[in-house]
Enzyme design. Structure first.
Site, mmCIF file in Angstrom:
data_model
loop_
_atom_site.group_PDB
_atom_site.id
_atom_site.type_symbol
_atom_site.label_atom_id
_atom_site.label_comp_id
_atom_site.label_asym_id
_atom_site.label_seq_id
_atom_site.Cartn_x
_atom_site.Cartn_y
_atom_site.Cartn_z
ATOM 1 C CG HIS A 37 -1.893 0.964 1.432
ATOM 2 N ND1 HIS A 37 -1.641 2.245 1.858
ATOM 3 C CD2 HIS A 37 -3.227 0.884 1.225
ATOM 4 C CE1 HIS A 37 -2.791 2.910 1.906
ATOM 5 N NE2 HIS A 37 -3.770 2.114 1.529
ATOM 6 C CG ASP A 72 0.802 -2.685 6.239
ATOM 7 O OD1 ASP A 72 -0.144 -2.875 7.022
ATOM 8 O OD2 ASP A 72 0.733 -1.921 5.259
ATOM 9 C CD GLN A 121 -6.624 -4.681 4.045
ATOM 10 O OE1 GLN A 121 -7.556 -5.370 4.476
ATOM 11 N NE2 GLN A 121 -6.801 -3.429 3.673
ATOM 12 C CE LYS A 171 -6.891 -0.368 6.388
ATOM 13 N NZ LYS A 171 -7.774 0.024 5.291
ATOM 14 C CB CYS A 229 -3.574 3.188 -1.576
ATOM 15 S SG CYS A 229 -4.723 4.476 -1.154
HETATM 16 N N1 PLP Z 1 -1.492 -0.875 4.650
HETATM 17 C C1 PLP Z 1 -2.426 -1.633 4.042
HETATM 18 C C2 PLP Z 1 -2.064 -3.006 3.565
HETATM 19 C C3 PLP Z 1 -3.716 -1.126 3.869
HETATM 20 O O1 PLP Z 1 -4.622 -1.873 3.251
HETATM 21 C C4 PLP Z 1 -4.013 0.171 4.326
HETATM 22 C C5 PLP Z 1 -5.350 0.744 4.119
HETATM 23 O O2 PLP Z 1 -6.107 0.326 3.294
HETATM 24 C C6 PLP Z 1 -3.015 0.901 4.972
HETATM 25 C C7 PLP Z 1 -1.766 0.341 5.103
HETATM 26 C C8 PLP Z 1 -3.287 2.266 5.516
HETATM 27 O O3 PLP Z 1 -4.143 2.171 6.622
HETATM 28 P P1 PLP Z 1 -4.719 3.490 7.319
HETATM 29 O O4 PLP Z 1 -5.357 4.301 6.243
HETATM 30 O O5 PLP Z 1 -5.690 2.959 8.314
HETATM 31 O O6 PLP Z 1 -3.572 4.189 7.953
#
Ligand code: PLP
Length: 412
Positions: free
Chosen positions: A117, A194, A197, A220, A358
């Site tokens: 992302h 990370d 998900q 999430k 993203c």
């Molecule tokens: N990393 C991953 C894999 C994501 O799917 C997302 C959001 O969709 C993020 C990071 C960013 O999360 P946040 O917008 O809650 O900071």
């Protein structure tokens, strides 16, 4: 999973049809999380870690209790390893900004994968530019998998950090993080996972994983927006500089200098998101009240049903076939722009995402105009999948008929 669904008031407040397939973007909120936040505002409102009157002392205790709950949930060694942030994005920015102060030297390397992302790319790009570091990318196969052989070759004596996602937010690939972490640790680099998900779908124990950092967002995992977690190994966090500075994170300040507080306060400058932390604790309680094996099995069956139904539709192209898939699946529809399909489905009460998710570097590899993503949670069901497939065929027929009239190439 009827009991699971019944915990979410939104399914009774929005009139039918309401098919929520955008769980990778944000999940819905169970009543216990709503109650926990509302109780704070109606009964317990005061600040934390400052005053000595009972209301404030009590809420400070509850705040720290929530931290311990998160610690147990992910199997961290102590509450000091849990830093509350705004979410995954802020957690990664905290690590990047803080490490850029004293950890990297010119020409050092950071490795990320093409599945990341933007939140796990842009912060590293920014510090790479500022500190003259090299950002290197682990590629993705057509199936949506990462290659361990390639990672092994990519790690060099200059590599200082590897940052990878547990689950891809657009292809649903579940990466082999145990193997990745083992390989990275053997080469004496830091590793950040990370878990945005995966946190709501796959049980995670950081001590066993042996990652240095793990990041995720409350929203999430059925929790509130604006709250998230940075897990970091205590000995590493101790060496890191605060990312933001101000009140609530200092031991003492004189006109010339500041001595920062101990962990985790040193990374939590300013008044925290108190209702968010209490809501996050309620979300952890909610998740842990279900059997994880049952959740995994249910999501697996639902995703399999979705995949086989979609593969029966001749104009649908499913993107990727990872070795292990979570409850995320993306596809394109021949001769139709993803945005148009998503708009039409929205009119039929089906909530899903279309576009670049993203993940622009990944989309460039897939040479895609964008994709349509379905992301499932245990409150979804087989009837919703049948309804969705029916409306997808309807949308395609409508668009195909009017194909020449429809202008759209927007990036979302
Ligand atoms: N990393 C991953 C894999 C994501 O799917 C997302 C959001 O969709 C993020 C990071 C960013 O999360 P946040 O917008 O809650 O900071």
């Amino acid at each position: 999973m009827n009991h699971f669904r019944e915990q979410f008031p939104i399914f009774n407040t929005i009139s039918d049809p309401f098919v929520y397939f955008d769980n990778a973007s944000t999940t819905q909120t169970p009543i216990t999380v709503i109650d926990a936040m509302s109780r704070y505002y109606t009964h317990d409102r005061s600040n934390v870690h400052r005053a000595l009157y009972p209301l404030s002392l009590n809420i400070s205790d509850r705040f720290e209790h929530a931290r311990s709950k998160v610690q147990q949930f992910i199997g961290a060694r102590c509450p000091q390893e849990i830093v509350f942030t705004k979410g995954t994005t802020e957690s990664i920015n905290l690590v990047a900004a803080s490490l850029s102060e004293n950890y990297f030297q010119e020409n050092d390397e950071i490795i990320v994968s093409l599945l990341e992302h933007h939140s796990n790319i842009v912060p590293w790009q920014v510090i790479a530019k500022r500190n003259k570091l090299n950002l290197r990318y682990l590629t993705v196969s057509e199936t949506g998998d990462l290659s361990m052989e390639e990672l092994e070759k990519l790690i060099s004596p200059r590599t200082k950090l590897v940052a990878v996602t547990h689950v891809s937010n657009s292809l649903g690939s579940v990466n082999p993080i145990h193997e990745i972490i083992q390989m990275v640790k053997k080469r004496n680099c830091l590793v950040l996972i990370d878990a945005a998900q995966s946190i709501a779908h796959i049980p995670i124990q950081v001590k066993e994983l042996n990652c240095d950092f793990l990041v995720f967002s409350g929203h999430k995992m059925y929790g509130p927006t604006g709250i998230g977690v940075l897990y970091g190994k205590e000995e590493i966090l101790r060496e890191m500089h605060p990312y933001q500075t101000g009140g609530n994170q200092i031991r003492s300040v004189d006109v010339q200098q500041t001595i920062f507080a101990d962990l985790p306060s040193r990374f939590e400058a300013g008044t925290p998101n108190i209702a968010g932390v209490l809501g996050l604790e309620a979300a952890v309680n909610f998740i842990t009240s279900y059997d994880p094996a049952e959740i995994i099995q249910y999501e697996y069956e639902l995703t399999n049903m979705l995949e086989s139904r979609l593969s029966e539709i001749p104009f649908v192209n499913i993107i990727g076939k990872p070795k292990h898939r979570s409850s995320i699946l993306s596809f394109t529809v021949e001769n139709c722009h993803p945005t148009d399909v998503a708009l039409l489905l929205g009119e039929k009460g089906i909530c899903l995402r279309s576009g670049y998710h993203c993940n622009e570097p990944l989309m460039n590899v897939l040479s895609s105009e964008g994709i349509i993503r379905v992301s499932l949670a245990p409150y979804n069901n087989a009837d919703e999948i049948r309804y969705f497939c029916e409306k997808l065929i309807w949308a395609r027929n409508l668009l195909h008929r009017n194909k020449n009239d429809i202008p759209s190439k927007s990036k979302i």
